[in-house]
Scaffold this motif. Structure first.
Motif, PDB file in Angstrom:
ATOM      1  N   PRO A 161      17.714   3.633  -5.039  1.00 33.72           N
ATOM      2  CA  PRO A 161      17.333   4.805  -5.840  1.00 33.72           C
ATOM      3  C   PRO A 161      16.122   5.534  -5.286  1.00 33.72           C
ATOM      4  N   ALA A 162      15.382   4.868  -4.395  1.00 33.85           N
ATOM      5  CA  ALA A 162      14.242   5.449  -3.692  1.00 33.85           C
ATOM      6  C   ALA A 162      14.055   4.639  -2.413  1.00 33.85           C
ATOM      7  N   ALA A 163      13.318   5.191  -1.473  1.00 33.68           N
ATOM      8  CA  ALA A 163      13.070   4.464  -0.229  1.00 33.68           C
ATOM      9  C   ALA A 163      12.295   3.184  -0.512  1.00 33.68           C
TER      10      ALA A 163
ATOM     11  N   GLY B 232       6.876   0.385  -3.370  1.00 30.45           N
ATOM     12  CA  GLY B 232       5.458   0.651  -3.126  1.00 30.45           C
ATOM     13  C   GLY B 232       4.601   0.481  -4.360  1.00 30.45           C
ATOM     14  N   GLN B 233       3.404  -0.084  -4.163  1.00 29.42           N
ATOM     15  CA  GLN B 233       2.380  -0.232  -5.192  1.00 29.42           C
ATOM     16  C   GLN B 233       2.905  -0.892  -6.472  1.00 29.42           C
ATOM     17  N   GLY B 234       3.648  -1.969  -6.309  1.00 35.26           N
ATOM     18  CA  GLY B 234       4.099  -2.729  -7.468  1.00 35.26           C
ATOM     19  C   GLY B 234       5.346  -2.214  -8.136  1.00 35.26           C
ATOM     20  N   LEU B 235       5.967  -1.177  -7.580  1.00 34.02           N
ATOM     21  CA  LEU B 235       7.208  -0.625  -8.124  1.00 34.02           C
ATOM     22  C   LEU B 235       8.378  -1.275  -7.386  1.00 34.02           C
ATOM     23  N   ILE B 236       9.121  -2.115  -8.099  1.00 38.71           N
ATOM     24  CA  ILE B 236      10.157  -2.958  -7.494  1.00 38.71           C
ATOM     25  C   ILE B 236      11.497  -2.722  -8.186  1.00 38.71           C
ATOM     26  N   SER B 237      12.567  -2.636  -7.405  1.00 38.71           N
ATOM     27  CA  SER B 237      13.934  -2.646  -7.942  1.00 38.71           C
ATOM     28  C   SER B 237      14.580  -3.988  -7.647  1.00 38.71           C
TER      29      SER B 237
ATOM     30  N   ALA C 228       0.806  -1.223   0.000  1.00 35.31           N
ATOM     31  CA  ALA C 228       0.000   0.000   0.000  1.00 35.31           C
ATOM     32  C   ALA C 228       0.839   1.274   0.000  1.00 35.31           C
ATOM     33  N   ARG C 229       2.127   1.175   0.336  1.00 35.02           N
ATOM     34  CA  ARG C 229       2.948   2.379   0.476  1.00 35.02           C
ATOM     35  C   ARG C 229       3.015   3.161  -0.832  1.00 35.02           C
ATOM     36  N   GLN C 230       3.095   4.485  -0.721  1.00 32.80           N
ATOM     37  CA  GLN C 230       3.327   5.351  -1.875  1.00 32.80           C
ATOM     38  C   GLN C 230       4.826   5.458  -2.106  1.00 32.80           C
ATOM     39  N   PRO C 231       5.297   5.342  -3.346  1.00 29.90           N
ATOM     40  CA  PRO C 231       6.727   5.544  -3.604  1.00 29.90           C
ATOM     41  C   PRO C 231       7.174   6.918  -3.110  1.00 29.90           C
ATOM     42  N   SER C 232       8.369   6.968  -2.527  1.00 29.87           N
ATOM     43  CA  SER C 232       8.878   8.230  -1.991  1.00 29.87           C
ATOM     44  C   SER C 232       9.245   9.205  -3.098  1.00 29.87           C
ATOM     45  N   ASN C 233       9.675   8.683  -4.233  1.00 27.92           N
ATOM     46  CA  ASN C 233      10.034   9.505  -5.392  1.00 27.92           C
ATOM     47  C   ASN C 233       9.972   8.631  -6.635  1.00 27.92           C
TER      48      ASN C 233
END
Length: 277
Positions: free
Chosen positions: A191-193, A214-219, A141-146
């Motif tokens: 590259p982001a939190a 967050g929300q499916g954005l994965i490194s 559920a987290r929002q990406p920090s950037n």
């Protein structure tokens, strides 16, 4: 011309402008090509809409406080033409994919097992692939920090995303990430939190770390010489993850960095402002 008439003409001109000017995130990320990203404006409502693309949930954010946008990763296998995002109420929102051609890359490997693995290695590869696919499907559920990412390592870009790859003359899967050439031991930074959701030492990827932004954005970072985090660790933007190496299927020290959206590998160069059409 009377002043009152000027005011009326100005107001009419404003009404003819687009309802929403493009925001920063749209300008940065909207590269709707195979292996790229589509930024799609969603219908207005008080709470964040729920949206899916190809049965996967999408990252949805409020852009510039003006509108809801969905950010969708487009598979490398996508064809030019219309694609559709589906909302919770069944409404579909269209976006257009444009074509993009990717060049070839020919690589010579000393270890033939990294080209045509034997049955025992294939069992290991299948097990490891299932583990990693599960991590890519993480949707928190987290929002990406950037969304304008920092480069995870200091080094030149050595292999682009999407290259058609030939190992010892045999074609294999396209290059799913972005490579940075850097000496062994070079620090890799988030590259982001995000939260570390998987670490492992894999047949092809070598020492590997997955970070959920967050929300499916994965490194995903692989071929590391050292992993300096563990599952569950919360990382701040710029925090140390591990060190560059050449573990797994690698011909020399470098960082291979994947970015995944809605369980789809996309071109990381988009997120660092280095995309080349």
């Amino acid at each position: 011309m009377p002043f009152k008439r000027l005011i009326i003409l100005f107001c009419l001109a404003i009404l003819t402008l687009p309802a929403h000017a493009e925001g920063f995130i749209t300008r940065l990320l909207n590269k709707p090509v195979p292996g790229g990203v589509a930024v799609v404006t969603l219908p207005e409502q008080s709470e964040a809409p729920r949206a899916h693309y190809q049965d996967q949930p999408l990252l949805v954010i409020r852009e510039d406080g003006q509108r809801w946008i969905a950010i969708a990763g487009i598979p490398l296998t996508a064809k030019a033409g219309n694609e559709y995002i589906e909302l919770a109420d069944g409404e579909k929102v269209a976006f257009k994919v444009t074509d993009r051609k990717y060049p070839e890359q020919h690589i010579k490997l000393q270890n033939q097992q990294h080209v045509t693995p034997d049955p025992e290695h294939l069992k290991r590869i299948k097990r490891e692939l299932d583990e990693q696919i599960s991590a890519y499907k993480t949707f928190s559920a987290r929002q990406p920090s950037n969304l304008l990412f920092d480069r995870p390592v200091e080094g030149r870009l050595s292999s682009a995303f999407g290259l058609r790859r030939f190992f010892n003359g045999e074609e294999r899967n396209p290059h799913s990430g972005l490579d940075f050439a850097a000496p062994t031991g070079t620090s890799i930074k988030a590259p982001a939190a995000g939260q570390v959701i998987l670490v492992g030492n894999y047949f092809f990827n070598g020492k590997t770390v997955f970070v959920d932004h967050g929300q499916g954005l994965i490194s995903m970072f692989c071929h590391l010489s050292a992993i300096d985090v563990k599952v569950g660790d919360e990382l701040a933007r710029g925090e140390h993850v591990g060190k560059v190496g050449a573990t797994g299927r690698a011909t020399g020290p470098h960082l291979h960095w994947n970015v995944s959206l809605n369980s789809t590998r996309v071109d990381p160069s988009i997120f660092i402002g280095a995309f080349m059409p």
